[in-house]
Design a protein around this motif. Structure first.
Motif, PDB file in Angstrom:
ATOM      1  N   LYS A   1       0.849  -1.189   0.000  1.00 58.60           N
ATOM      2  CA  LYS A   1       0.000   0.000   0.000  1.00 58.60           C
ATOM      3  C   LYS A   1       0.884   1.239   0.000  1.00 58.60           C
ATOM      4  O   LYS A   1       1.797   1.364   0.808  1.00 58.60           O
ATOM      5  CB  LYS A   1      -0.915   0.030   1.224  1.00 58.60           C
ATOM      6  CG  LYS A   1      -1.729   1.310   1.301  1.00 58.60           C
ATOM      7  CD  LYS A   1      -3.022   1.093   2.015  1.00 58.60           C
ATOM      8  CE  LYS A   1      -3.869   2.333   2.077  1.00 58.60           C
ATOM      9  NZ  LYS A   1      -4.325   2.839   0.816  1.00 58.60           N
TER      10      LYS A   1
ATOM     11  N   VAL B   1      -2.554   0.503  -4.351  1.00 55.18           N
ATOM     12  CA  VAL B   1      -2.076  -0.815  -3.956  1.00 55.18           C
ATOM     13  C   VAL B   1      -1.324  -1.425  -5.135  1.00 55.18           C
ATOM     14  O   VAL B   1      -1.836  -1.474  -6.247  1.00 55.18           O
ATOM     15  CB  VAL B   1      -3.244  -1.740  -3.532  1.00 55.18           C
ATOM     16  CG1 VAL B   1      -2.740  -3.140  -3.250  1.00 55.18           C
ATOM     17  CG2 VAL B   1      -3.958  -1.174  -2.319  1.00 55.18           C
TER      18      VAL B   1
ATOM     19  N   ILE C   1       0.965  -5.126   2.808  1.00 55.21           N
ATOM     20  CA  ILE C   1      -0.383  -5.486   3.244  1.00 55.21           C
ATOM     21  C   ILE C   1      -0.377  -6.980   3.508  1.00 55.21           C
ATOM     22  O   ILE C   1      -0.110  -7.765   2.604  1.00 55.21           O
ATOM     23  CB  ILE C   1      -1.430  -5.150   2.163  1.00 55.21           C
ATOM     24  CG1 ILE C   1      -1.446  -3.655   1.886  1.00 55.21           C
ATOM     25  CG2 ILE C   1      -2.807  -5.648   2.595  1.00 55.21           C
ATOM     26  CD1 ILE C   1      -2.320  -3.271   0.705  1.00 55.21           C
TER      27      ILE C   1
ATOM     28  N   GLU D   1      -5.197  -8.734   6.668  1.00 58.91           N
ATOM     29  CA  GLU D   1      -5.617  -7.345   6.796  1.00 58.91           C
ATOM     30  C   GLU D   1      -6.321  -6.873   5.534  1.00 58.91           C
ATOM     31  O   GLU D   1      -7.331  -6.214   5.594  1.00 58.91           O
ATOM     32  CB  GLU D   1      -4.401  -6.447   7.050  1.00 58.91           C
ATOM     33  CG  GLU D   1      -3.768  -6.637   8.389  1.00 58.91           C
ATOM     34  CD  GLU D   1      -2.522  -5.789   8.537  1.00 58.91           C
ATOM     35  OE1 GLU D   1      -2.376  -4.802   7.808  1.00 58.91           O
ATOM     36  OE2 GLU D   1      -1.679  -6.128   9.388  1.00 58.91           O
ATOM     37  N   TYR D   2      -5.766  -7.229   4.381  1.00 57.83           N
ATOM     38  CA  TYR D   2      -6.332  -6.775   3.121  1.00 57.83           C
ATOM     39  C   TYR D   2      -7.719  -7.351   2.915  1.00 57.83           C
ATOM     40  O   TYR D   2      -8.629  -6.678   2.501  1.00 57.83           O
ATOM     41  CB  TYR D   2      -5.408  -7.169   1.964  1.00 57.83           C
ATOM     42  CG  TYR D   2      -5.781  -6.555   0.639  1.00 57.83           C
ATOM     43  CD1 TYR D   2      -5.662  -5.192   0.432  1.00 57.83           C
ATOM     44  CD2 TYR D   2      -6.273  -7.330  -0.394  1.00 57.83           C
ATOM     45  CE1 TYR D   2      -5.995  -4.622  -0.766  1.00 57.83           C
ATOM     46  CE2 TYR D   2      -6.620  -6.777  -1.598  1.00 57.83           C
ATOM     47  CZ  TYR D   2      -6.476  -5.409  -1.779  1.00 57.83           C
ATOM     48  OH  TYR D   2      -6.828  -4.834  -2.988  1.00 57.83           O
TER      49      TYR D   2
ATOM     50  N   LYS E   1     -10.397  -5.513   5.090  1.00 58.45           N
ATOM     51  CA  LYS E   1     -10.725  -4.143   4.730  1.00 58.45           C
ATOM     52  C   LYS E   1     -11.703  -4.049   3.572  1.00 58.45           C
ATOM     53  O   LYS E   1     -12.340  -3.046   3.385  1.00 58.45           O
ATOM     54  CB  LYS E   1      -9.451  -3.354   4.400  1.00 58.45           C
ATOM     55  CG  LYS E   1      -8.604  -3.118   5.605  1.00 58.45           C
ATOM     56  CD  LYS E   1      -7.379  -2.299   5.243  1.00 58.45           C
ATOM     57  CE  LYS E   1      -6.513  -2.092   6.461  1.00 58.45           C
ATOM     58  NZ  LYS E   1      -5.303  -1.342   6.152  1.00 58.45           N
TER      59      LYS E   1
END
Length: 165
Positions: free
Chosen positions: A45, A82, A156, A160-161, A164
């Protein structure tokens, strides 16, 4: 004379031993080191853009959105947020609902990132930092005569990705 001969023998033995140890370490490192291409693979990111060196402190190091747009208007990367480096040499750039796919390779000693666009446009970025969580790329810009632009990325993690989105 005997003392000097003993010293020479000890020095020769020590030198040979150190050389052999160095050779073994070099072979071990060659067999176990992770290639640079493996370090860059994954999702990154974009965190910020900054000038690496600023002569005029009035402007500061941070690059605002309008200057970023001006700098990147002729670049492949445009406003990607990204970057997803895939093992097969493909780079997926994602920004909101717009995706673009390029090819990437590492050049030099693994410190030059080369991006190829489908229109045959090529860009080069110097990799200043590449570790588990952070990547810093440099490239030259003539905008406002400030020179080197520093792009900072954070890795990332897949979990986590996925959370989100």
């Amino acid at each position: 004379m005997i003392m000097n001969l003993k010293n020479i023998v000890h020095i020769a033995f020590l030198s040979t031993t150190l050389l052999a140890i160095g050779f073994i370490i070099a072979i071990y490192n060659t067999m176990t080191l992770i290639p640079p291409t493996a370090n860059i693979q994954g999702k990154w990111k974009e965190v910020s853009w900054e000038y690496e060196k600023v002569d005029n402190t009035i402007f500061g190091k941070k690059i605002n959105k309008s200057i970023k747009n001006e700098i990147s208007k002729d670049l492949i990367i445009h406003e990607a947020e990204v970057w997803n480096f895939k093992p097969n040499g493909l780079l997926a750039l994602n920004q909101d609902k717009k995706d673009e796919v390029l090819t990437w390779t590492l050049k030099g000693r693994g410190n030059i990132l080369k991006l190829n666009h489908s229109s045959e446009k090529v860009e080069h970025y110097n990799i200043q930092i590449l570790d588990e969580d952070r990547m810093v790329l440099h490239f030259s810009s003539d905008i406002q005569a400030k020179g080197i632009v520093k792009m900072i990325f954070e890795r990332i993690k897949d979990k986590e990705y996925a959370q989100k989105t």
